[in-house]
Design a protein around this motif. Structure first.
Motif, PDB file in Angstrom:
ATOM      1  N   GLN A 140     -25.878 -69.493 -78.658  1.00 27.41           N
ATOM      2  CA  GLN A 140     -26.095 -71.062 -79.955  1.00 27.41           C
ATOM      3  C   GLN A 140     -25.045 -72.536 -79.424  1.00 27.41           C
ATOM      4  O   GLN A 140     -25.042 -73.116 -79.853  1.00 27.41           O
ATOM      5  N   ASN A 141     -23.882 -71.589 -78.710  1.00 29.46           N
ATOM      6  CA  ASN A 141     -22.356 -72.916 -78.648  1.00 29.46           C
ATOM      7  C   ASN A 141     -22.449 -72.702 -77.521  1.00 29.46           C
ATOM      8  O   ASN A 141     -21.225 -73.652 -77.359  1.00 29.46           O
ATOM      9  N   LYS A 207     -29.160 -80.146 -69.771  1.00 31.47           N
ATOM     10  CA  LYS A 207     -28.899 -80.066 -71.451  1.00 31.47           C
ATOM     11  C   LYS A 207     -30.080 -79.540 -72.542  1.00 31.47           C
ATOM     12  O   LYS A 207     -29.836 -78.876 -73.371  1.00 31.47           O
ATOM     13  N   ASP A 208     -31.000 -80.624 -71.603  1.00 31.16           N
ATOM     14  CA  ASP A 208     -32.549 -80.338 -72.438  1.00 31.16           C
ATOM     15  C   ASP A 208     -33.412 -79.145 -71.737  1.00 31.16           C
ATOM     16  O   ASP A 208     -33.945 -78.604 -73.048  1.00 31.16           O
ATOM     17  N   GLN A 211     -31.994 -76.384 -74.526  1.00 29.04           N
ATOM     18  CA  GLN A 211     -32.353 -76.563 -75.761  1.00 29.04           C
ATOM     19  C   GLN A 211     -34.233 -76.791 -76.176  1.00 29.04           C
ATOM     20  O   GLN A 211     -34.428 -75.881 -76.679  1.00 29.04           O
ATOM     21  N   ARG A 212     -34.278 -76.490 -74.567  1.00 29.62           N
ATOM     22  CA  ARG A 212     -36.515 -76.315 -74.802  1.00 29.62           C
ATOM     23  C   ARG A 212     -36.482 -74.689 -74.797  1.00 29.62           C
ATOM     24  O   ARG A 212     -37.542 -74.520 -75.402  1.00 29.62           O
ATOM     25  N   ARG A 215     -34.629 -70.487 -77.529  1.00 34.01           N
ATOM     26  CA  ARG A 215     -34.826 -70.115 -78.330  1.00 34.01           C
ATOM     27  C   ARG A 215     -35.112 -68.698 -78.567  1.00 34.01           C
ATOM     28  O   ARG A 215     -34.835 -68.035 -78.163  1.00 34.01           O
ATOM     29  N   TRP A 243     -29.667 -69.803 -84.974  1.00 29.24           N
ATOM     30  CA  TRP A 243     -29.987 -69.603 -83.973  1.00 29.24           C
ATOM     31  C   TRP A 243     -31.397 -69.913 -84.379  1.00 29.24           C
ATOM     32  O   TRP A 243     -32.057 -69.181 -84.984  1.00 29.24           O
ATOM     33  N   GLY A 245     -35.231 -72.492 -83.817  1.00 30.12           N
ATOM     34  CA  GLY A 245     -36.093 -73.238 -82.916  1.00 30.12           C
ATOM     35  C   GLY A 245     -37.005 -72.088 -82.241  1.00 30.12           C
ATOM     36  O   GLY A 245     -36.688 -71.196 -82.023  1.00 30.12           O
TER      37      GLY A 245
END
Length: 459
Positions: A140-141, A207-208, A211-212, A215, A243, A245
């Protein structure tokens, strides 16, 4: 970390099997009883108590691999993220986290393939609360700066250069590139070298990517060994609850049918043994058909140490040092193939013709049913002998879950393998193991005269 993949996939995909005589009831599952819990966030948790006093394995399967790298110029990011996931978080910076792992006697690593990235820890059951807390934290972080990112991308380039100084890895790279036109299986897990070289400039993209794809609905956690399932599930819910998304959907291009045989050759710059690597386009590892079961059987049936083909090429005529099957279950249609390591480059065409003849015999339906049953039985019991530790069980479950997302896929595949018949094998060979569906790559070292692959072959 990535070197674990070779053993993992060999173990997971060469071992499954099940012998069923005519009229016999299906055998029971070989994996220990499991409990599957799907949380509201989409995270799947599989708990598998197993006899291993004081030991537990904790595996996290992310159903994200090089298959998901559809954007041009960005291959290799799934493998890169296997590396980046060890950079730590604000709560557990890398040095502090690694020291804590060592203090608790935990072993942590990971591996990547085309369809998955797997992170795993094994150690004392007493450390399980710490494992759950810190694993939830990094998923998550995760945090890293641009300087650290650039340093790691250079390390990945170094890994590529080291790996592909190996002739077999180079053969695989050329085979996939030649066999696939549009599907992302065209590149290896590490990615195209030009994309790896460009990685340092894609910090924002990295980074993207995280995030994509990182999950909860893309993740399956396996906890195997000596632990309290109820208490463990409560800890997972507490630490992973935030967590959220949805994983990005990936529209992977569908590979069009191959219409003619393809060939390529590699001139290796130093002395090495001549090799022939062939692959046939074959279906994905869905449990809705027998296709994956048949391919798992075909490997040892055709190229196992007791097979007529192996005895002929390796023991009798001694044209090869070794010949082995190459097949892994995949999420999309991939390849069934073989690798032959030979003694003399002039024998490469004869080796290919010999394999083609064996495939033609399979297609004709001449396979002895008893031999098929023997192979199925041997595969099943080989697997059972390997499921001796929490880590081996968790690994097997994770790798076999990746193609379909079903944690029970291994036992269901085993049951399907037990139903494979001589007619099934023959029909599969006639449809898929044919010349127009085949790509062959040969490799010869310096001072060796190359013998080019045969364009025709089994029809």
């Amino acid at each position: 970390m990535k070197t674990v993949l070779v053993l993992a996939l060999a173990l997971a995909c060469a071992a499954p099997g099940l012998a069923l005589a005519q009229g016999r009831k299906p055998a029971k599952a070989v994996t220990p009883p499991m409990t599957i819990t799907r949380l509201p966030t989409g995270l799947t948790v599989v708990t598998v108590p197993a006899p291993a006093p004081g030991i537990v394995a904790y595996y996290t399967l992310m159903r994200v691999g090089s298959r998901n790298e559809v954007e041009p110029g960005h291959s290799g990011f799934a493998h890169l993220f296997e590396h980046m996931m060890f950079f730590g978080t604000p709560t557990w910076p890398r040095v502090k986290w690694e020291a804590a792992l060592k203090e608790r006697g935990l072993d942590s690593s990971g591996f990547t393939s085309s369809d998955m990235t797997v992170f795993h820890l094994t150690g004392p059951t007493a450390a399980l609360p710490f494992v759950i807390e810190t694993e939830a934290d990094r998923f998550q972080n995760l945090t890293y700066d641009e300087a650290g990112f650039k340093t790691e991308t250079k390390a990945v380039l170094g890994e590529y250069n080291k790996n592909f100084a190996n002739p077999v890895r180079k053969l695989a790279e050329v085979l996939y590139d030649k066999a696939f036109d549009v599907h992302t299986y065209k590149h290896t897990t590490m990615g195209f070298v030009a994309d790896i070289q460009a990685m340092p400039g894609y910090y924002a993209y990295s980074k993207d990517f995280f995030q994509r794809f990182y999950r909860p609905d893309n993740a399956v956690i396996f906890v195997v060994g000596d632990f309290d399932p109820k208490a463990t599930l409560a800890l997972v819910k507490r630490h992973y609850g935030a967590w959220k998304g949805k994983g990005a959907g990936t529209k992977v291009p569908v590979e069009p049918p191959q219409t003619a045989p393809r060939t390529a050759h590699i001139d290796w710059a130093t002395p090495t043994m001549p090799r022939l690597y062939a692959g046939y386009h074959t279906p994905a590892a869905t449990l809705k058909t027998k296709d994956a079961a048949i391919q798992n059987v075909l490997g040892p049936l055709l190229f196992g140490p007791q097979s007529p083909l192996y005895r002929d090429l390796v023991l009798t005529r001694q044209l090869c040092y070794d010949v082995s099957a190459d097949y892994d279950d995949h999420r999309d249609a991939h390849l069934f193939g073989y690798l032959a390591t030979c003694k003399d480059p002039k024998d490469l065409p004869e080796v290919q013709r010999t394999v083609d003849a064996a495939l033609a015999e399979l297609a004709a339906g001449t396979l002895d049913p008893k031999r098929l049953a023997d192979v199925q039985s041997n595969l099943r019991y080989s697997l059972m002998m390997q499921l001796e530790t929490p880590g081996a069980i968790a690994l097997m479950l994770a790798v076999n879950t990746a193609p379909t997302g079903d944690p029970k896929a291994l036992d269901r595949l085993l049951a399907q393998i037990g139903t494979v018949t001589v007619k099934d094998v023959a029909a599969f060979a006639r449809k898929y193991l044919v010349a127009q569906n085949r790509t062959v790559v040969t490799l010869t070292g310096v001072a060796a005269k190359a013998a080019r692959p045969v364009a025709g072959g089994a029809k």
